[in-house]
Write a protein that holds these residues in place. Structure first.
Motif, PDB file in Angstrom:
ATOM      1  N   LEU A 179       0.828  -1.205   0.000  1.00  0.00           N
ATOM      2  CA  LEU A 179       0.000   0.000   0.000  1.00  0.00           C
ATOM      3  C   LEU A 179       0.864   1.257   0.000  1.00  0.00           C
ATOM      4  O   LEU A 179       0.585   2.227  -0.707  1.00  0.00           O
ATOM      5  CB  LEU A 179      -0.928  -0.005   1.215  1.00  0.00           C
ATOM      6  N   VAL A 180       1.915   1.217   0.797  1.00  0.00           N
ATOM      7  CA  VAL A 180       2.823   2.367   0.841  1.00  0.00           C
ATOM      8  C   VAL A 180       3.463   2.589  -0.521  1.00  0.00           C
ATOM      9  O   VAL A 180       3.584   3.712  -1.000  1.00  0.00           O
ATOM     10  CB  VAL A 180       3.899   2.161   1.925  1.00  0.00           C
ATOM     11  N   GLU A 181       3.865   1.485  -1.163  1.00  0.00           N
ATOM     12  CA  GLU A 181       4.502   1.619  -2.468  1.00  0.00           C
ATOM     13  C   GLU A 181       3.540   2.206  -3.494  1.00  0.00           C
ATOM     14  O   GLU A 181       3.920   3.011  -4.342  1.00  0.00           O
ATOM     15  CB  GLU A 181       5.019   0.261  -2.932  1.00  0.00           C
ATOM     16  N   ALA A 217      -3.594   9.356   1.794  1.00  0.00           N
ATOM     17  CA  ALA A 217      -4.202   8.064   2.134  1.00  0.00           C
ATOM     18  C   ALA A 217      -3.737   7.585   3.501  1.00  0.00           C
ATOM     19  O   ALA A 217      -2.578   7.749   3.868  1.00  0.00           O
ATOM     20  CB  ALA A 217      -3.841   7.016   1.077  1.00  0.00           C
ATOM     21  N   THR A 218      -4.659   7.001   4.268  1.00  0.00           N
ATOM     22  CA  THR A 218      -4.350   6.426   5.573  1.00  0.00           C
ATOM     23  C   THR A 218      -4.875   4.998   5.618  1.00  0.00           C
ATOM     24  O   THR A 218      -6.019   4.739   5.229  1.00  0.00           O
ATOM     25  CB  THR A 218      -4.996   7.242   6.699  1.00  0.00           C
ATOM     26  N   PHE A 219      -4.066   4.067   6.093  1.00  0.00           N
ATOM     27  CA  PHE A 219      -4.450   2.668   6.172  1.00  0.00           C
ATOM     28  C   PHE A 219      -4.334   2.215   7.628  1.00  0.00           C
ATOM     29  O   PHE A 219      -3.253   2.305   8.210  1.00  0.00           O
ATOM     30  CB  PHE A 219      -3.542   1.805   5.286  1.00  0.00           C
ATOM     31  N   ASP A 220      -5.407   1.760   8.208  1.00  0.00           N
ATOM     32  CA  ASP A 220      -5.418   1.331   9.601  1.00  0.00           C
ATOM     33  C   ASP A 220      -5.514  -0.187   9.662  1.00  0.00           C
ATOM     34  O   ASP A 220      -6.413  -0.785   9.080  1.00  0.00           O
ATOM     35  CB  ASP A 220      -6.608   1.939  10.352  1.00  0.00           C
ATOM     36  N   PHE A 221      -4.586  -0.781  10.401  1.00  0.00           N
ATOM     37  CA  PHE A 221      -4.582  -2.224  10.607  1.00  0.00           C
ATOM     38  C   PHE A 221      -4.880  -2.477  12.081  1.00  0.00           C
ATOM     39  O   PHE A 221      -3.978  -2.343  12.920  1.00  0.00           O
ATOM     40  CB  PHE A 221      -3.227  -2.818  10.240  1.00  0.00           C
ATOM     41  N   PRO A 222      -6.104  -2.800  12.449  1.00  0.00           N
ATOM     42  CA  PRO A 222      -6.404  -3.038  13.871  1.00  0.00           C
ATOM     43  C   PRO A 222      -5.511  -4.131  14.426  1.00  0.00           C
ATOM     44  O   PRO A 222      -5.326  -5.180  13.811  1.00  0.00           O
ATOM     45  CB  PRO A 222      -7.881  -3.479  13.857  1.00  0.00           C
ATOM     46  N   ALA A 223      -4.956  -3.858  15.602  1.00  0.00           N
ATOM     47  CA  ALA A 223      -4.044  -4.816  16.230  1.00  0.00           C
ATOM     48  C   ALA A 223      -4.819  -5.854  17.020  1.00  0.00           C
ATOM     49  O   ALA A 223      -5.805  -5.550  17.671  1.00  0.00           O
ATOM     50  CB  ALA A 223      -3.071  -4.088  17.149  1.00  0.00           C
ATOM     51  N   ALA A 224      -4.332  -7.096  16.955  1.00  0.00           N
ATOM     52  CA  ALA A 224      -4.934  -8.151  17.770  1.00  0.00           C
ATOM     53  C   ALA A 224      -4.610  -7.906  19.234  1.00  0.00           C
ATOM     54  O   ALA A 224      -3.547  -7.418  19.578  1.00  0.00           O
ATOM     55  CB  ALA A 224      -4.408  -9.509  17.331  1.00  0.00           C
ATOM     56  N   SER A 248      -0.192   6.277   6.359  1.00  0.00           N
ATOM     57  CA  SER A 248       0.191   5.806   7.679  1.00  0.00           C
ATOM     58  C   SER A 248      -0.545   4.521   7.972  1.00  0.00           C
ATOM     59  O   SER A 248      -1.626   4.276   7.470  1.00  0.00           O
ATOM     60  CB  SER A 248      -0.138   6.850   8.752  1.00  0.00           C
ATOM     61  N   ILE A 249       0.102   3.685   8.815  1.00  0.00           N
ATOM     62  CA  ILE A 249      -0.497   2.405   9.169  1.00  0.00           C
ATOM     63  C   ILE A 249      -0.323   2.191  10.652  1.00  0.00           C
ATOM     64  O   ILE A 249       0.725   2.488  11.211  1.00  0.00           O
ATOM     65  CB  ILE A 249       0.167   1.251   8.383  1.00  0.00           C
TER      66      ILE A 249
END
Length: 386
Positions: A179-181, A217-224, A248-249
């Protein structure tokens, strides 16, 4: 995990006293005062060599590991201890222990000087510098240290809780990188523009391209969740900026040591699993073609970030690369030369293997922005196809 929390807090207090005195306490005192209290608080029996085996050797002729933590007399975690204040960035420490763990069939390795803890997955099918799972320091955040170390408790190692979190982290890191790329340059990726062009039939390609240039663009990856549900630590947000975009992630839990976290992405010279397919037309383009199209200037500086340091090379007019006085025919060859300088001539083939177009960055002669050679190749193909 109240006992663990108390033990870590006591270690932080002890560490602060030593810091104020500017006192070096050596490896043995570090083990006794900062490491073994944590091992005991994690539920491992310090007095049972079938659980905590000091100076562990798989064979009598092997170099020992400071601690092997065992379940049913089978090593599950190696801990390599260094004296407080020693340089954990020295690649020898992690490389040696990880290599030994891989041979011994031990998946998890911790490297620590009592203040900082780094946890690695020795079996991950990636170069050694990408095996780092998380890194925390007592000076930064006691709660983050407790949260990471709790995964190494006897109960959680028996339940393999850390493996569950690693799988999510390993996948998210690859998706994150892609996604960053896609959003990393002033000029949008050709394949992203093409995808949106197929989905947005009422817009022109130029409309889409212009919109992506303006995008943030912002990308959120919810943490377990970790086992410390009663004291959840906020996940770290890792901003990633490039030219006119900002991506950002949210990192999978806590990696508060910036210089270590950067190392996870600084090894871009190694092919990441799950990379998108590159078209045959793109593969046929080489550095001389990028020079001819006007995307690269002969004599420009190539820059690579590897193991926390910047390395520079020179692009010659014929597309070869000069690094430390030696000329290489390809970016990959020059990237491998960097790794030999960093790790020494005995570096493993796996670590040395390099995707040079990802590894090296250069100024796009048209935009003046630093991007990877792989991105410049994509732009060169778009120029030729226009």
């Amino acid at each position: 995990m109240i006992e663990l929390h108390d033990a870590v807090k006591q270690c932080a207090d002890l560490l602060e006293r030593h810091r104020r005195r500017a006192q070096r306490i050596g490896e043995q005192n570090t083990k006794a005062g900062l490491i073994e209290p944590v091992i005991g608080a994690l539920g491992w029996d310090l007095f049972d060599p079938d659980e905590v085996h000091r100076e562990y050797r798989r064979r009598g002729t092997d170099n020992p590991v400071d601690y092997a933590l065992l379940l049913l007399r089978t090593p599950r975690l190696f801990i390599e201890a260094k004296g407080l204040g020693e340089n954990l960035d020295d690649p020898r420490w992690a490389n040696q222990t990880i290599a030994y763990a891989a041979v011994a069939g031990v998946e998890w390795v911790a490297l620590t000087d009592g203040s900082e803890w780094r946890v690695y997955n020795a079996h991950a099918p990636v170069p050694v510098e990408q095996k780092l799972f998380r890194a925390v320091r007592l000076e930064d955040d006691v709660e983050a240290v407790v949260e990471l170390l709790s995964l190494l408790s006897k109960d959680n190692m028996r339940d393999n809780r850390i493996e569950e979190l690693w799988k999510g982290f390993f996948v998210d890191r690859q998706v994150h990188a892609e996604l960053v790329e896609l959003f990393a340059g002033g000029e949008p990726a050709v394949d992203l523009v093409a995808l949106l062009d197929r989905r947005l039939s009422k817009l022109t390609r130029e409309d889409i391209r212009s919109s992506l240039v303006r995008a943030r663009a912002t990308f959120d990856f919810p943490a377990a969740a970790t086992p410390l549900a009663s004291r959840p630590a906020p996940a770290a947000s890792v901003p990633l900026k490039a030219q006119r975009q900002e991506s950002s992630i949210e990192a999978p839990r806590v990696v508060p040591v910036a210089e270590v976290q950067s190392r996870l992405s600084s090894s871009a010279g190694n092919r990441r699993p799950g990379k998108p397919r590159v078209s045959p037309e793109e593969r046929r383009l080489h550095l001389p073609d990028m020079i001819d199209v006007g995307r690269l200037r002969p004599g420009c500086t190539l820059v690579a970030s590897y193991f926390g340091k910047q390395h520079q090379a020179e692009l010659l007019a014929d597309g070869t690369i000069r690094y430390r006085g030696q000329v290489y025919n390809s970016p990959s060859g020059a990237g491998e030369a960097v790794k030999i300088v960093v790790h020494g001539p005995s570096v493993s083939a796996t670590t040395k293997a390099t995707d040079g177009l990802d590894f090296w960055h250069a100024e796009d002669a048209r935009t003046g922005k630093m991007v990877s050679l792989k991105e410049i190749r994509r732009r060169a193909l778009a120029d030729l196809s226009a």
